[in-house]
Each structure stands twice: as C-alpha cells, then as structure tokens.
Design a protein around this motif. Structure first.
Motif, PDB file in Angstrom:
ATOM      1  N   ARG A 284       0.866  -1.175   0.000  1.00 38.68           N
ATOM      2  CA  ARG A 284       0.000   0.000   0.000  1.00 38.68           C
ATOM      3  C   ARG A 284       0.907   1.231   0.000  1.00 38.68           C
ATOM      4  N   PHE A 285       0.546   2.179  -0.847  1.00 34.08           N
ATOM      5  CA  PHE A 285       1.330   3.400  -0.998  1.00 34.08           C
ATOM      6  C   PHE A 285       0.463   4.580  -0.580  1.00 34.08           C
ATOM      7  N   VAL A 286       0.997   5.394   0.311  1.00 32.01           N
ATOM      8  CA  VAL A 286       0.292   6.591   0.753  1.00 32.01           C
ATOM      9  C   VAL A 286       1.146   7.783   0.346  1.00 32.01           C
ATOM     10  N   ILE A 287       0.577   8.623  -0.509  1.00 29.68           N
ATOM     11  CA  ILE A 287       1.265   9.836  -0.938  1.00 29.68           C
ATOM     12  C   ILE A 287       0.801  10.952  -0.010  1.00 29.68           C
ATOM     13  N   VAL A 288       1.732  11.470   0.763  1.00 28.25           N
ATOM     14  CA  VAL A 288       1.440  12.503   1.754  1.00 28.25           C
ATOM     15  C   VAL A 288       2.019  13.816   1.239  1.00 28.25           C
ATOM     16  N   PRO A 289       1.161  14.808   0.955  1.00 25.19           N
ATOM     17  CA  PRO A 289       1.668  16.098   0.476  1.00 25.19           C
ATOM     18  C   PRO A 289       2.693  16.692   1.434  1.00 25.19           C
ATOM     19  N   GLY A 290       3.649  17.412   0.872  1.00 23.29           N
ATOM     20  CA  GLY A 290       4.767  17.952   1.640  1.00 23.29           C
ATOM     21  C   GLY A 290       4.378  18.708   2.885  1.00 23.29           C
ATOM     22  N   GLN A 291       3.324  19.551   2.822  1.00 22.32           N
ATOM     23  CA  GLN A 291       2.955  20.338   3.994  1.00 22.32           C
ATOM     24  C   GLN A 291       2.421  19.456   5.117  1.00 22.32           C
ATOM     25  N   ALA A 292       1.937  18.251   4.806  1.00 26.38           N
ATOM     26  CA  ALA A 292       1.447  17.346   5.845  1.00 26.38           C
ATOM     27  C   ALA A 292       2.513  16.329   6.247  1.00 26.38           C
ATOM     28  N   ALA A 293       3.515  16.140   5.396  1.00 27.83           N
ATOM     29  CA  ALA A 293       4.539  15.119   5.658  1.00 27.83           C
ATOM     30  C   ALA A 293       5.347  15.424   6.911  1.00 27.83           C
ATOM     31  N   THR A 294       5.444  16.692   7.268  1.00 22.13           N
ATOM     32  CA  THR A 294       6.214  17.059   8.452  1.00 22.13           C
ATOM     33  C   THR A 294       5.377  17.047   9.727  1.00 22.13           C
ATOM     34  N   ALA A 295       4.078  16.817   9.601  1.00 24.86           N
ATOM     35  CA  ALA A 295       3.195  16.804  10.777  1.00 24.86           C
ATOM     36  C   ALA A 295       3.556  15.655  11.708  1.00 24.86           C
ATOM     37  N   LYS A 296       3.227  15.843  12.949  1.00 26.61           N
ATOM     38  CA  LYS A 296       3.502  14.798  13.951  1.00 26.61           C
ATOM     39  C   LYS A 296       2.412  13.751  13.887  1.00 26.61           C
ATOM     40  N   ILE A 297       2.574  12.817  12.953  1.00 22.34           N
ATOM     41  CA  ILE A 297       1.639  11.717  12.755  1.00 22.34           C
ATOM     42  C   ILE A 297       2.438  10.439  12.985  1.00 22.34           C
ATOM     43  N   ASP A 298       1.810   9.452  13.589  1.00 28.65           N
ATOM     44  CA  ASP A 298       2.459   8.157  13.748  1.00 28.65           C
ATOM     45  C   ASP A 298       2.461   7.476  12.384  1.00 28.65           C
ATOM     46  N   LYS A 299       3.547   7.663  11.639  1.00 28.48           N
ATOM     47  CA  LYS A 299       3.625   7.144  10.276  1.00 28.48           C
ATOM     48  C   LYS A 299       3.736   5.618  10.243  1.00 28.48           C
ATOM     49  N   SER A 300       4.043   4.997  11.376  1.00 26.43           N
ATOM     50  CA  SER A 300       4.089   3.531  11.408  1.00 26.43           C
ATOM     51  C   SER A 300       2.679   2.941  11.377  1.00 26.43           C
ATOM     52  N   SER A 301       1.680   3.760  11.647  1.00 24.51           N
ATOM     53  CA  SER A 301       0.285   3.321  11.637  1.00 24.51           C
ATOM     54  C   SER A 301      -0.402   3.842  10.384  1.00 24.51           C
ATOM     55  N   ILE A 302      -0.705   2.952   9.465  1.00 24.07           N
ATOM     56  CA  ILE A 302      -1.373   3.369   8.228  1.00 24.07           C
ATOM     57  C   ILE A 302      -2.734   3.982   8.533  1.00 24.07           C
ATOM     58  N   SER A 303      -3.397   3.495   9.562  1.00 23.79           N
ATOM     59  CA  SER A 303      -4.704   4.050   9.952  1.00 23.79           C
ATOM     60  C   SER A 303      -4.574   5.496  10.399  1.00 23.79           C
ATOM     61  N   ALA A 304      -3.545   5.798  11.186  1.00 18.26           N
ATOM     62  CA  ALA A 304      -3.336   7.165  11.665  1.00 18.26           C
ATOM     63  C   ALA A 304      -3.018   8.102  10.499  1.00 18.26           C
ATOM     64  N   VAL A 305      -2.206   7.641   9.568  1.00 16.28           N
ATOM     65  CA  VAL A 305      -1.843   8.468   8.418  1.00 16.28           C
ATOM     66  C   VAL A 305      -3.074   8.743   7.564  1.00 16.28           C
ATOM     67  N   MET A 306      -3.828   7.700   7.258  1.00 18.11           N
ATOM     68  CA  MET A 306      -5.025   7.877   6.428  1.00 18.11           C
ATOM     69  C   MET A 306      -6.039   8.776   7.123  1.00 18.11           C
ATOM     70  N   SER A 307      -6.235   8.565   8.408  1.00 18.00           N
ATOM     71  CA  SER A 307      -7.195   9.367   9.180  1.00 18.00           C
ATOM     72  C   SER A 307      -6.796  10.837   9.185  1.00 18.00           C
ATOM     73  N   SER A 308      -5.500  11.123   9.316  1.00 15.46           N
ATOM     74  CA  SER A 308      -5.040  12.512   9.343  1.00 15.46           C
ATOM     75  C   SER A 308      -5.312  13.227   8.026  1.00 15.46           C
ATOM     76  N   MET A 309      -5.434  12.476   6.942  1.00 15.51           N
ATOM     77  CA  MET A 309      -5.720  13.079   5.636  1.00 15.51           C
ATOM     78  C   MET A 309      -7.183  12.933   5.246  1.00 15.51           C
ATOM     79  N   GLY A 310      -7.996  12.400   6.161  1.00 13.72           N
ATOM     80  CA  GLY A 310      -9.421  12.254   5.887  1.00 13.72           C
ATOM     81  C   GLY A 310      -9.730  11.122   4.921  1.00 13.72           C
ATOM     82  N   LEU A 311      -8.837  10.146   4.810  1.00 16.30           N
ATOM     83  CA  LEU A 311      -9.035   9.009   3.907  1.00 16.30           C
ATOM     84  C   LEU A 311      -9.547   7.809   4.688  1.00 16.30           C
ATOM     85  N   THR A 312     -10.429   7.047   4.068  1.00 15.53           N
ATOM     86  CA  THR A 312     -10.946   5.822   4.686  1.00 15.53           C
ATOM     87  C   THR A 312     -10.605   4.637   3.797  1.00 15.53           C
TER      88      THR A 312
END
Length: 188
Positions: A150-178
């Motif tokens: 699974r590939f998640v493309i995170v725009p640059g302005q969000a890539a630096t946010a403090k998101i638990d990138k080890s959790s795909i659910s947290a990354v998707m949730s932070s971008m409003g993706l389900t």
C-alpha cells in the motif's frame, strides 16, 4: 528595605499582567478548504501481485512501480511516499477482522541471515529493494513474488506533521481518507 522593594515589584508586575486593552480588528478569512483537512489531500492505493527481479551484480531484488500506471495523482518533490507491506489478517474475539500493514523499511530474519525491504521514490516512481547479508540468489519466493503493498502519498505540507507514520490508519485518518478511498490494483 528589601521587603518593600519586593512588595513594590510584585504589585507593579501584577498591575501590568492584569491590564487589558480594547479588542483589535478581526483578521482575514483563510482560503476555503475541506473541513478538518486544512485543504491537504493525499492519495492511497494498493498494488497486489508485486514481483521482484534478482540483480546478481548487486545481490538484491528490485521492483519499480511507476506512479502513472496506478494513479493520476501528481507526486511533487517535497511529498512523502510511505510504503506499507501487507503482513496478514487478524481475527479478533468479537469475530471482526483487520489487516496488518507494516511500514517499510522492514527486516526479516531467515535461516541464512537477514533481509530488508527498503523503499525509495522520485516524482515518477517508487523502487522497492530487498537486500540482505548473504547470497540472495535463492531467496524463497514467499519474499519475492506476489507481494501486496500500500502506498500513501502525503503532500509535503502534511509530511512534516507529527503523525504516527508507522500506523497506516493514523496516516489515512489525518488526511481524511478511509478504507473506501483505497484504490486496489492487481498486476495480474
């Protein structure tokens, strides 16, 4: 004398801390965006049946996936491309199930030594390598054939946010993706 100065200094400080002035003019409204996302949009897609090719001179396996084969989403130089490898599906006591996705790089310990999946990307493609600390020419096909990523493309302005990138659910949730937003592609 010291007490008087201390008392006077304390009173002076409290006087200035408690001062309030008139409310200033309101600021300008920001750019319109989707609620909760601050206008940041990302993309997630999954590619099944990924096979790796052995490169003898480098003693590693390689798979290159070109973005335009899977998405029309533009990947910019400052975007992050997170790559998750499917591990397994787990079933919980209540009967529900969930998939386990591991962020790569990821290491595996085999009978012969250690191998590691590592990603790298440009604005046009993502390369996944399997390297190891022993001769990989006979690496088991369970590691090199039919993989699911699974590939998640995170725009640059969000890539630096403090998101638990080890959790795909947290990354998707932070971008409003389900899960419904995941584009699923099979290479076969």
């Amino acid at each position: 004398m010291k007490r008087t100065l201390l008392l006077l200094g304390t009173a002076f400080t409290l006087f200035f801390i408690s001062c309030e002035g008139p409310t200033g003019p309101p600021g300008f409204d920001g750019e319109p965006g989707q609620d909760g996302l601050d206008g940041i949009q990302g993309q997630v897609f999954e590619v099944d049946d990924v096979d790796f090719t052995y490169i003898p001179e480098d003693n590693l396996y390689e798979s290159i996936l070109v973005f335009e084969d899977f998405t029309s989403f533009e990947v910019l130089p400052n975007d992050a491309v997170l790559v998750y490898q499917y591990d397994r599906t787990v079933e919980f006591q209540d009967g529900s199930q969930d998939d386990v996705w591991n962020l790569i790089p990821q290491a595996f310990f085999t009978n012969n030594g250690t191998i590691q999946y590592t990603p790298g990307h440009t604005t046009k493609d993502v390369e996944i390598l399997i390297s190891g600390n022993y001769d990989l020419s006979n690496l088991e096909t369970q590691f090199t054939q039919g993989q699911l990523f699974r590939f998640v493309i995170v725009p640059g302005q969000a890539a630096t946010a403090k998101i638990d990138k080890s959790s795909i659910s947290a990354v998707m949730s932070s971008m409003g993706l389900t899960e419904a937003d995941v584009q699923k592609i099979s290479r076969k």
